[in-house]
Design a protein around this motif. Structure first.
Motif, PDB file in Angstrom:
ATOM      1  N   ALA B 279       0.841  -1.202   0.000  1.00  0.00           N
ATOM      2  CA  ALA B 279       0.000   0.000   0.000  1.00  0.00           C
ATOM      3  C   ALA B 279       0.876   1.254   0.000  1.00  0.00           C
ATOM      4  N   LEU B 280       1.935   1.231   0.832  1.00  0.00           N
ATOM      5  CA  LEU B 280       2.864   2.365   0.885  1.00  0.00           C
ATOM      6  C   LEU B 280       3.416   2.653  -0.500  1.00  0.00           C
ATOM      7  N   ASN B 281       3.901   1.589  -1.138  1.00  0.00           N
ATOM      8  CA  ASN B 281       4.510   1.734  -2.455  1.00  0.00           C
ATOM      9  C   ASN B 281       3.504   2.320  -3.442  1.00  0.00           C
ATOM     10  N   SER B 282       2.327   1.741  -3.402  1.00  0.00           N
ATOM     11  CA  SER B 282       1.300   2.198  -4.331  1.00  0.00           C
ATOM     12  C   SER B 282       0.941   3.656  -4.071  1.00  0.00           C
ATOM     13  N   MET B 283       0.853   4.023  -2.792  1.00  0.00           N
ATOM     14  CA  MET B 283       0.453   5.392  -2.477  1.00  0.00           C
ATOM     15  C   MET B 283       1.575   6.388  -2.744  1.00  0.00           C
ATOM     16  N   TYR B 284       2.838   5.965  -2.490  1.00  0.00           N
ATOM     17  CA  TYR B 284       3.940   6.868  -2.832  1.00  0.00           C
ATOM     18  C   TYR B 284       3.960   7.128  -4.328  1.00  0.00           C
ATOM     19  N   SER B 285       3.707   6.067  -5.113  1.00  0.00           N
ATOM     20  CA  SER B 285       3.747   6.313  -6.553  1.00  0.00           C
ATOM     21  C   SER B 285       2.534   7.121  -6.976  1.00  0.00           C
ATOM     22  N   SER B 286       1.434   6.946  -6.253  1.00  0.00           N
ATOM     23  CA  SER B 286       0.265   7.773  -6.532  1.00  0.00           C
ATOM     24  C   SER B 286       0.576   9.240  -6.254  1.00  0.00           C
ATOM     25  N   VAL B 287       1.230   9.491  -5.116  1.00  0.00           N
ATOM     26  CA  VAL B 287       1.539  10.875  -4.745  1.00  0.00           C
ATOM     27  C   VAL B 287       2.490  11.495  -5.757  1.00  0.00           C
ATOM     28  N   SER B 288       3.477  10.696  -6.215  1.00  0.00           N
ATOM     29  CA  SER B 288       4.409  11.315  -7.151  1.00  0.00           C
ATOM     30  C   SER B 288       3.762  11.479  -8.527  1.00  0.00           C
ATOM     31  N   ALA B 289       2.849  10.556  -8.861  1.00  0.00           N
ATOM     32  CA  ALA B 289       2.146  10.731 -10.139  1.00  0.00           C
ATOM     33  C   ALA B 289       1.238  11.958 -10.092  1.00  0.00           C
ATOM     34  N   ARG B 290       0.732  12.266  -8.903  1.00  0.00           N
ATOM     35  CA  ARG B 290      -0.181  13.387  -8.766  1.00  0.00           C
ATOM     36  C   ARG B 290       0.539  14.668  -8.390  1.00  0.00           C
ATOM     37  N   GLY B 291       1.884  14.625  -8.359  1.00  0.00           N
ATOM     38  CA  GLY B 291       2.671  15.759  -7.880  1.00  0.00           C
ATOM     39  C   GLY B 291       2.301  17.066  -8.561  1.00  0.00           C
ATOM     40  N   LYS B 292       2.220  17.019  -9.877  1.00  0.00           N
ATOM     41  CA  LYS B 292       1.914  18.232 -10.639  1.00  0.00           C
ATOM     42  C   LYS B 292       0.524  18.750 -10.269  1.00  0.00           C
ATOM     43  N   GLU B 293      -0.408  17.795 -10.187  1.00  0.00           N
ATOM     44  CA  GLU B 293      -1.788  18.160  -9.882  1.00  0.00           C
ATOM     45  C   GLU B 293      -1.900  18.767  -8.476  1.00  0.00           C
ATOM     46  N   ILE B 294      -1.231  18.101  -7.529  1.00  0.00           N
ATOM     47  CA  ILE B 294      -1.267  18.603  -6.154  1.00  0.00           C
ATOM     48  C   ILE B 294      -0.656  20.001  -6.093  1.00  0.00           C
ATOM     49  N   ALA B 295       0.491  20.172  -6.766  1.00  0.00           N
ATOM     50  CA  ALA B 295       1.160  21.474  -6.745  1.00  0.00           C
ATOM     51  C   ALA B 295       0.267  22.549  -7.369  1.00  0.00           C
ATOM     52  N   THR B 296      -0.408  22.197  -8.457  1.00  0.00           N
ATOM     53  CA  THR B 296      -1.300  23.163  -9.100  1.00  0.00           C
ATOM     54  C   THR B 296      -2.428  23.566  -8.161  1.00  0.00           C
ATOM     55  N   LEU B 297      -3.037  22.539  -7.531  1.00  0.00           N
ATOM     56  CA  LEU B 297      -4.126  22.833  -6.593  1.00  0.00           C
ATOM     57  C   LEU B 297      -3.637  23.720  -5.454  1.00  0.00           C
ATOM     58  N   ARG B 298      -2.431  23.396  -4.953  1.00  0.00           N
ATOM     59  CA  ARG B 298      -1.891  24.207  -3.859  1.00  0.00           C
ATOM     60  C   ARG B 298      -1.647  25.639  -4.324  1.00  0.00           C
ATOM     61  N   ALA B 299      -1.157  25.816  -5.556  1.00  0.00           N
ATOM     62  CA  ALA B 299      -0.940  27.161  -6.083  1.00  0.00           C
ATOM     63  C   ALA B 299      -2.264  27.917  -6.172  1.00  0.00           C
ATOM     64  N   LEU B 300      -3.336  27.195  -6.513  1.00  0.00           N
ATOM     65  CA  LEU B 300      -4.647  27.849  -6.602  1.00  0.00           C
ATOM     66  C   LEU B 300      -5.184  28.229  -5.228  1.00  0.00           C
ATOM     67  N   GLY B 301      -4.573  27.696  -4.177  1.00  0.00           N
ATOM     68  CA  GLY B 301      -4.991  28.058  -2.827  1.00  0.00           C
ATOM     69  C   GLY B 301      -5.550  26.911  -2.006  1.00  0.00           C
ATOM     70  N   PHE B 302      -5.571  25.697  -2.572  1.00  0.00           N
ATOM     71  CA  PHE B 302      -6.019  24.551  -1.771  1.00  0.00           C
ATOM     72  C   PHE B 302      -5.030  24.307  -0.640  1.00  0.00           C
ATOM     73  N   GLY B 303      -5.564  23.960   0.528  1.00  0.00           N
ATOM     74  CA  GLY B 303      -4.715  23.769   1.695  1.00  0.00           C
ATOM     75  C   GLY B 303      -4.111  22.376   1.726  1.00  0.00           C
ATOM     76  N   PRO B 304      -3.171  22.151   2.643  1.00  0.00           N
ATOM     77  CA  PRO B 304      -2.537  20.833   2.742  1.00  0.00           C
ATOM     78  C   PRO B 304      -3.488  19.759   3.301  1.00  0.00           C
ATOM     79  N   LEU B 305      -4.450  20.163   4.110  1.00  0.00           N
ATOM     80  CA  LEU B 305      -5.320  19.181   4.764  1.00  0.00           C
ATOM     81  C   LEU B 305      -6.149  18.358   3.769  1.00  0.00           C
ATOM     82  N   PRO B 306      -6.811  19.012   2.815  1.00  0.00           N
ATOM     83  CA  PRO B 306      -7.573  18.209   1.843  1.00  0.00           C
ATOM     84  C   PRO B 306      -6.683  17.224   1.087  1.00  0.00           C
ATOM     85  N   VAL B 307      -5.454  17.637   0.802  1.00  0.00           N
ATOM     86  CA  VAL B 307      -4.525  16.750   0.099  1.00  0.00           C
ATOM     87  C   VAL B 307      -4.213  15.540   0.971  1.00  0.00           C
TER      88      VAL B 307
END
Ligand SMILES: Nc1ncnc2c1ncn2[C@@H]1O[C@H](COP(=O)(O)OP(=O)(O)O)[C@@H](O)[C@H]1O
Ligand SMILES: [Mg+2]
Lengths: 229, 395
Positions: B279-307
């Motif tokens: 699960a860890l492996n799968s989720m780490y790769s999920s997080v890195s695959a979503r890195g761009k998306e997460i960063a974009t959302l954070r730039a738009l003002g989304f907080g760390p908690l929802p992430v």
């Protein structure tokens, strides 16, 4: 022009790359009055993106202060910065950064999730923003169904939908052909002139910079204005 | 409200993105499914075994065994001792005759129908009162063996599990040939896995002289056990232990089900640790695959908690899917599955059903949930702490 919208005072940004210090910005001062359309030019790696990130609260200066609309960003917590970004700045990226699984409409609505608008109000506002960028008829399209220029228009709509005063654009036409680029730049000009947006645009394209009202160059970590060649 | 909106939006994005990460997500799902499957298999085996072993356990029947013997096989009682038990207080009498059955059993090799491998089957010599000292045990086909003859009756479960025990068949153990003359049932209890004959014939065939292993006693009533225990313990000619049948079976079942659990829990825990890494492996790769998306959302003002929350949600969702998958497979494959296994107390085959019960499945799902939470936590923290400016550069 006494009251600047954004003020940078003695701003330095040093990156630590292992043992190596990279001095990107060095005691930089900048005033951006409200209503300005400022182009920032400079070679690759000169620190343009870094400067934009500091203005948008995505990064913190190593030294100095960044004040935008009276708020001193360097004194805010990360959470405060998130909330501040949601209402005060819009970002436009070189590669659009649209979410591929969402339609144009839903992409534009994203920033409104951070407001108190209800679903209907969000949809209405997103529709208005899409109308401003001339893409009302593409609202239900996914990003992959749009051209590069159209994607960038959607991204611009997303940047203006929550009505921020400041737009920060990082090489917004860097991935577009000349004709499309000029359309996008024309759109930014309209946003600046007719909608009163203050725009800071990073570019290394001199032709793009001509759409701005003034141009500054990053050189050795400082900003300088050059006499037009 | 706004934070809830954010959480819902980011979670929805995660889920919409899942198909793109199908391969790593499947690793997590299958890992968790395997854990729940093994978990359910082991525990349902232990549960089914306990059920079978205690089902036949009556409280108005006593088993007398040589003191200190942990199993019937290790016990030994002489004819004179059996006679003393027969006359002891508390024993039910029927027309002046004590309702008891002095018994002796040996193990014989019979081949399994399923895979033709040889298995130890208990071959029990019983007295004529054998059915009277056991509850809900009765002949269901054929007839009772005749005393003095090489005839046997077979338990229903033994008959369906092992070869050559059809009614009317002749089967050879060693040099002696036996005829199958009857079939008996014992309400699914342990006796159904046995084969019976006249104890005197068994003594002769296996050169046991006049010795027995146990005496089964029908008590006058449930309360009579205390008196019987007391009398036999105080008799200087005897050195025996007295158990109620229920007590006897559950002691034996305890050993085996504990054995199954002792083997099963560490295996399950090891696998669970493996699944956490999956699960860890799968989720780490999920997080890195979503890195761009997460960063974009954070730039738009989304907080760390929802992430953070959406990442943990994704991981528990995957784990839960795995848990349901494993539980469903366990239920379909094992529930009611009849198997025979070596009972370590009697060294003989006990036929029993796996019992994949509701609370067992629930435990499996809770395990899955815990795996998902643990596996998602660290990647979620990483996602929430993503340095936005840097992630935006790494497009
Ligand atoms: N996180 C970082 N760590 C180390 N060095 C960095 C980091 N981010 C940027 N840099 C360096 O800082 C310099 C300026 O980068 P950037 O602001 O992206 O320049 P530009 O946008 O003008 O191309 C580059 O040399 C880059 O390699
Ligand atoms: Mg750059």
């Amino acid at each position: 022009m006494s009251e600047a919208l954004a003020e940078l005072r003695g701003v330095s940004r040093v990156y630590q790359k292992g043992k190596e210090r990279v001095d990107v910005l060095h005691e930089l001062d900048l005033d951006i009055p409200g209503g300005d359309f400022l182009a920032i030019m400079g070679p690759s790696g000169s620190g343009k993106t870094t400067l934009l990130n500091l203005l948008g609260g995505l990064d913190r200066p190593t030294n100095g202060t960044v004040t935008v609309g009276g708020a001193e960003l360097s004194s805010m917590s990360n959470n405060q910065l998130s909330n501040w970004r949601a209402t005060h700045v819009g970002f436009v990226f070189q590669f659009y950064n649209l979410l591929p699984v969402l339609t144009a409409q839903k992409n534009v609505e994203l920033p409104l999730l951070l407001t108190n608008f209800n679903a209907r109000e969000r949809a209405e506002r997103a529709a208005i923003a899409l109308d401003i960028v001339g893409l009302s008829d593409r609202a239900r399209h996914l990003p992959r169904e749009l051209s590069g220029g159209q994607e960038q228009r959607v991204a611009i709509a997303r940047a203006i939908v929550s009505d921020p005063t400041l737009l920060l654009c990082d090489e917004p036409t860097g991935d577009l052909d000349r004709g499309t680029a000029d359309e996008i730049l024309g759109l930014l000009q309209i946003l600046n002139r007719e909608h009163g947006k203050t725009i800071v645009m990073v570019t290394h394209d001199a032709q793009a910079a001509e759409f701005a009202t003034r141009t500054l160059h990053v050189d050795k970590g400082q900003l300088e204005s050059r006499a037009a060649a | 409200m706004r934070i809830l909106n954010q959480v819902l939006a980011v979670t929805r994005l995660n889920i919409l993105n899942l198909p793109k990460r199908i391969a790593t997500s499947m690793v997590a799902i299958v890992g968790v499914a395997a854990v729940v499957l093994v978990f359910a298999a082991v525990l349902s085996m232990a549960k089914g075994f306990e059920r079978t072993m205690t089902r036949a356990g009556a409280t108005d029947t006593a088993i007398v065994i040589r003191s200190g013997s942990t199993s019937e096989l290790a016990s030994g009682l002489g004819n004179d001792q059996v006679l003393i038990v027969e006359t002891a207080p508390g024993v039910l009498r029927d027309g002046g005759e004590a309702v008891v059955s002095a018994e002796l059993y040996v193990l014989v090799d019979i081949r399994k129908k399923s895979n033709d491998s040889a298995a130890n089957v208990p071959f029990r010599g019983v007295g004529s009162r054998a059915f009277d000292v056991r509850d809900s045990t009765a002949l269901i086909e054929g007839r009772m063996f005749e005393p003095g003859k090489n005839e046997l009756i077979v338990g229903r479960a033994a008959q369906s599990e092992f070869k050559g025990l059809e009614l009317g068949a002749a089967i050879k153990f060693g040099r002696t040939e036996w005829n199958v003359v009857g079939v008996f049932a014992a309400d699914g209890g342990v006796a159904e896995s046995e084969i019976w004959t006249d104890v005197r014939v068994l003594q002769g065939a296996y050169r046991r002289g006049n010795s027995f292993q146990t005496v089964r006693v029908r008590l006058r009533d449930t309360g009579a056990i205390a008196g019987l225990k007391e009398a036999l313990r105080n008799d200087p000619r005897l050195d025996v232990d007295v158990f109620s049948e229920r007590q006897f079976y559950s002691t034996q079942a305890e050993g085996t089900s504990t054995f199954i659990r002792v083997l099963g829990y560490p295996v399950t825990i090891l696998m669970a640790i493996g699944a956490v890494f999956g699960a860890l492996n799968s989720m780490y790769s999920s997080v890195s695959a979503r890195g761009k998306e997460i960063a974009t959302l954070r730039a738009l003002g989304f907080g760390p908690l929802p992430v953070l929350i959406s990442t943990i949600f994704e991981s528990t969702l995957l784990a839960l899917a795995g848990g349901l998958l494993g539980g469903a497979i366990a239920f379909l494959a094992f529930n009611g599955l009849t198997v025979s296994t070596l009972s370590n107390a009697s060294f003989s085959q006990v036929v029993f059903d796996f019992a994949v019960t509701g609370d067992l499945l629930l435990q499996g799902l809770v395990t899955a949930l815990i795996i998902g939470l643990i596996g998602g936590l660290l990647p979620a923290i990483r996602a929430a702490r993503l340095p936005v400016a840097q992630a935006l550069r790494e497009l």
